[in-house]
Scaffold this motif. Structure first.
Motif, short mmCIF file in Angstrom:
data_model
loop_
_atom_site.label_atom_id
_atom_site.label_comp_id
_atom_site.label_asym_id
_atom_site.label_seq_id
_atom_site.Cartn_x
_atom_site.Cartn_y
_atom_site.Cartn_z
N UNK A 30 -3.48 -12.61 -18.46
CA UNK A 30 -4.30 -12.49 -17.45
C UNK A 30 -3.05 -11.83 -16.46
N UNK A 31 -4.08 -10.70 -15.77
CA UNK A 31 -3.07 -9.79 -14.65
C UNK A 31 -2.47 -10.53 -13.16
N UNK A 32 -3.72 -12.22 -13.10
CA UNK A 32 -3.95 -13.15 -12.01
C UNK A 32 -2.67 -14.18 -12.90
N UNK A 33 -1.73 -14.16 -13.83
CA UNK A 33 -1.39 -15.08 -14.04
C UNK A 33 0.06 -16.03 -13.31
N UNK A 60 -7.72 -6.06 -12.70
CA UNK A 60 -6.89 -5.35 -13.90
C UNK A 60 -7.72 -4.02 -14.25
N UNK A 61 -7.11 -3.33 -14.08
CA UNK A 61 -7.52 -1.43 -14.48
C UNK A 61 -7.73 -1.06 -16.01
N UNK A 62 -7.36 -1.86 -16.78
CA UNK A 62 -7.59 -1.38 -18.31
C UNK A 62 -7.16 -2.64 -18.99
N UNK A 63 -7.63 -2.50 -20.71
CA UNK A 63 -6.83 -4.23 -21.26
C UNK A 63 -8.23 -4.85 -21.39
N UNK A 64 -8.46 -5.38 -22.86
CA UNK A 64 -9.57 -6.41 -21.92
C UNK A 64 -9.15 -7.38 -22.73
N UNK A 68 -3.27 -6.41 -26.24
CA UNK A 68 -1.82 -6.59 -25.78
C UNK A 68 -1.08 -6.03 -24.44
N UNK A 69 -1.89 -5.19 -24.20
CA UNK A 69 -1.23 -4.75 -23.32
C UNK A 69 -2.34 -4.96 -22.07
N UNK A 70 -2.56 -5.29 -21.00
CA UNK A 70 -3.17 -5.25 -19.82
C UNK A 70 -2.64 -4.50 -18.87
N UNK A 71 -2.96 -3.31 -18.19
CA UNK A 71 -2.69 -2.71 -17.49
C UNK A 71 -3.33 -3.13 -15.28
N UNK A 72 -2.56 -3.55 -14.61
CA UNK A 72 -2.93 -4.29 -13.41
C UNK A 72 -2.24 -3.38 -12.08
N UNK A 92 0.26 -0.84 -2.34
CA UNK A 92 0.31 -1.00 -3.69
C UNK A 92 1.22 -1.27 -4.83
N UNK A 93 1.08 -1.95 -5.88
CA UNK A 93 1.25 -2.47 -6.76
C UNK A 93 0.78 -2.25 -8.34
N UNK A 94 1.52 -0.82 -9.37
CA UNK A 94 0.56 -0.79 -10.67
C UNK A 94 1.71 -1.40 -11.49
#
Length: 125
Positions: A30-33, A60-64, A68-72, A92-94
């Motif tokens: 998860x992005x919050x991990x 999270x901006x993309x991924x489910x 295997x890849x999440x964009x945050x 802001x950080x991507x």
């Protein structure tokens, strides 16, 4: 009747366990991990010249769920002595986190995209 209920509960439990194990070992975290945010902030620390950050608005901006890849995206502000969070210089950080196919290792790629204004949840109390 009770046999059908028990069978249904066992089937639901087995499916839930399979989803949990797949998510834990094959999908990106998860992005919050905590490990993901720690890797992201360590990568941007050289860009911002600090080692400690206040973090807010992680999303999270993309991924489910099984991706295997999440964009945050998250907002960070360097911790500076007695400066309050409201007056901090928010950036802001991507970042993206991915789980490798063979080794199952998690990699994070983070970059600062520019200044932002952080939004905090209002508390009623």
């Amino acid at each position: 009747m009770i046999d059908r209920i028990i069978s249904a509960l066992l089937l639901v439990g087995a499916c839930a366990l399979a989803v949990f194990l797949f998510q834990r070992h094959y999908a990106a975290p998860s992005c919050r991990d905590d490990s993901v945010t720690a890797l992201a902030t360590s990568q941007i620390s050289t860009d911002l010249g600090r080692t400690g950050f206040n973090i807010t608005n992680i999303k999270e901006t993309s991924g489910g769920l099984f991706s295997r890849v999440r964009h945050c995206q998250m907002d960070v502000a360097p911790i500076v002595d007695l400066q309050t969070m409201g007056s901090a210089h928010w950036m802001s950080v991507i970042y993206s986190d991915a789980r490798e196919g063979k080794s199952n290792a998690v990699t994070v790629d983070a970059r600062v995209v520019g200044p932002t204004e952080a939004h905090f949840a209002a508390s009623n109390g």
